[in-house]
Design an enzyme around this catalytic site. Structure first.
Site, PDB file in Angstrom:
ATOM      1  CD  GLU A 211      -2.911   0.886   2.366  1.00  0.00           C
ATOM      2  OE1 GLU A 211      -3.232   0.109   2.666  1.00  0.00           O
ATOM      3  OE2 GLU A 211      -3.348   2.141   3.132  1.00  0.00           O
TER       4      GLU A 211
ATOM      5  CE  LYS B 275      -6.051  -1.810   5.759  1.00  0.00           C
ATOM      6  NZ  LYS B 275      -5.283  -0.812   4.845  1.00  0.00           N
TER       7      LYS B 275
ATOM      8  CG  ASP C  67       1.516 -16.076  12.547  1.00  0.00           C
ATOM      9  OD1 ASP C  67       0.709 -15.479  11.732  1.00  0.00           O
ATOM     10  OD2 ASP C  67       1.371 -17.157  13.229  1.00  0.00           O
TER      11      ASP C  67
ATOM     12  CG  HIS D 203      -4.209   7.364   0.016  1.00  0.00           C
ATOM     13  ND1 HIS D 203      -5.124   6.644   0.600  1.00  0.00           N
ATOM     14  CD2 HIS D 203      -3.000   7.271   0.999  1.00  0.00           C
ATOM     15  CE1 HIS D 203      -4.682   5.964   1.561  1.00  0.00           C
ATOM     16  NE2 HIS D 203      -3.352   6.302   1.985  1.00  0.00           N
TER      17      HIS D 203
HETATM   18  C1  MEV Z   1      -5.850   2.739   5.102  1.00  0.00           C
HETATM   19  O1  MEV Z   1      -5.133   1.677   4.888  1.00  0.00           O
HETATM   20  C2  MEV Z   1      -5.769   2.971   6.665  1.00  0.00           C
HETATM   21  C3  MEV Z   1      -6.569   4.275   7.094  1.00  0.00           C
HETATM   22  O2  MEV Z   1      -7.997   4.049   6.552  1.00  0.00           O
HETATM   23  C4  MEV Z   1      -6.582   4.236   8.528  1.00  0.00           C
HETATM   24  C5  MEV Z   1      -7.612   5.296   9.332  1.00  0.00           C
HETATM   25  O3  MEV Z   1      -8.646   5.566   8.723  1.00  0.00           O
HETATM   26  O4  MEV Z   1      -7.376   5.604  10.462  1.00  0.00           O
HETATM   27  C6  MEV Z   1      -6.191   5.480   6.517  1.00  0.00           C
END
Ligand code: MEV
Length: 423
Positions: A84, A261, A277, A374
């Site tokens: 990413e 995430k 892992d 991004h």
């Molecule tokens: C993208 O991979 C991760 C985000 O969505 C985390 C977040 O929203 O805090 C940018």
């Protein structure tokens, strides 16, 4: 009937090349597809074929280095393997801002893993508990007989806990608490669970079923803390918005999934580069709220100067010995770059990376929005995917960003017109 079947007996006995031919026939791959998947990097097919089963190829990911990290007063360069865009840049940038206030302060607990032995058909919980606890030392000795290495380090199985589970069977579960030192610990804990199971059956009259480690490690956690100065992150309003963002993540599971995430974007990337892992890390992090009571792994507050203070508490089970960490040369070299020689130092670095990654995401979301950063990277990757080379990549992506039209079709058109005007 298509005539295609996935039922292939003896597939495992073939060489990777032979397997690839069978797969090619099944999936309609041509010679050039086969040539492509047969290419490997520094992980030779012969070694890959020893690590897992039915191997036909390997995959590669970019490894970037996150810079600017200072953790407990020491400088770190952090290898991250991830597909990413913008994760490594965001992490480095967050570390730079934290560095202006002394960097990250990280701590970690002892590396205690939990092994579970499920006992069924037992009857009264209190009676079983009393019997098992009466044999505590024998159970621990039996478990420790599975690892002379840990015993010689004064580590290994340290304690037992009996729990009653609210499942239809009314299972009782024995938790074996094991200090695994610098290993991730799955193998040794599983062996210990299997070793004590027959003895437990004998003394309790219960039947045993599951005998396996838990990937939830509330006794093996790392914490990190850093200050992010308000003048470096866009002022008071951004500080407040970041705190509001964290509060929402802590209250709403839909947002918590995305928030955490983002943390795991950083943590997994380091875990992957060092061939630990990452599925275990994911499971661990995303179930921890059941015990901690907090949906968000991080929390933020404002200090007396109005600067932002970020903290993370994350369960993490990573090893610097065992598993694939030293079998695959590159993974060992990436760990050398990371400069950690114990699982607890490694966990401290991961906590700092997770905090940095989360701060970077919340800052972008609370200020200009995530898409701005991004998009430049997305435009570059589109340019590369349509075949742009060298300076063409920057040229095409700059035009697409300026136009606000970032698409594969536009990248293709631009590449064509650049090449025409150069010919
Ligand atoms: C993208 O991979 C991760 C985000 O969505 C985390 C977040 O929203 O805090 C940018």
């Amino acid at each position: 009937m298509s005539g295609k079947t996935s039922e292939i007996s003896g597939f495992y006995k073939l060489t990777p090349e032979e397997r690839a031919q069978i797969v090619a026939r099944f999936a309609g791959l041509n010679e050039s597809d086969i040539a492509e998947i047969s290419k490997t990097g520094s992980l030779p097919l012969e070694l890959a074929d020893k690590l897992i089963e039915n191997v036909i190829s390997t995959v590669e990911l970019p490894v970037g280095i996150a810079v600017n990290f200072m953790i407990n007063g020491k400088d770190y360069l952090i290898p991250m393997a991830i597909e990413e865009a913008s994760v490594v840049a965001a992490c480095s940038n967050a570390a730079k801002i934290a560095r202006a206030s002394g960097g990250f302060q990280s701590t970690s607990s002892d590396p205690i893993m939990i092994g579970q032995v499920q006992l069924m058909g037992c009857g009264n919980f209190e009676k079983v508990k009393a019997v098992v606890e009466g044999h505590r030392d024998e159970i621990l000795d039996l478990a420790n007989s599975r690892s002379r290495t840990l015993s010689s380090m004064n580590a290994g199985a340290r304690d037992i806990v009996l729990r009653k589970i609210n499942d239809p069977e009314g299972s009782i579960v024995l938790h074996l608490k094991v200090d695994v030192r610098d290993a991730m610990g799955a193998n040794v804990v599983n062996s210990m669970c299997e070793a004590v199971a027959p003895f437990l059956e004998r003394i309790t009259g219960c039947r045993t079923n599951l005998r396996i480690l838990s990937n939830l490690t509330p006794d093996r956690v790392a914490r990190s803390r850093a200050k992010f100065r308000k003048d470096l992150i866009g002022g008071e309003e951004v500080v407040k918005r970041i705190i509001r963002s964290y509060e929402m993540a802590d209250a709403d599971p839909y947002r918590a999934a995305t928030h955490n995430k983002g943390i795991m974007n950083g943590v997994d990337a380091v875990i992957l580069a060092t061939m630990n892992d990452w599925r275990s890390a994911e499971a661990n992090a995303h179930t921890y709220h059941n015990l901690s009571g907090h949906l968000s792994l991080t929390r933020y507050s404002e200090d007396e100067n109005g600067d932002l203070v970020g903290e993370i508490e994350i369960p993490v089970a990573v090893g610097t010995v065992g598993g694939s960490t030293n079998t695959v040369k590159k993974a060992a070299i990436f760990r050398k770059i990371l400069g950690v020689n114990s699982s607890s130092k490694f966990a401290q670095v991961l906590a700092a990376v997770g905090l940095a990654q989360n701060f970077a995401a919340l800052r972008a979301l609370s200020a200009e929005g995530i898409q701005k950063g991004h998009m430049g990277l997305h435009a570059r990757s589109l340019a590369v995917s349509v075949g742009a080379k060298g300076s063409e990549i920057d040229h095409i992506s700059e035009i697409m960003v300026k136009e606000g039209n970032i698409s594969m079709a536009r990248a293709r058109d631009l590449l064509e017109s650049i090449r025409q005007s150069n010919s």
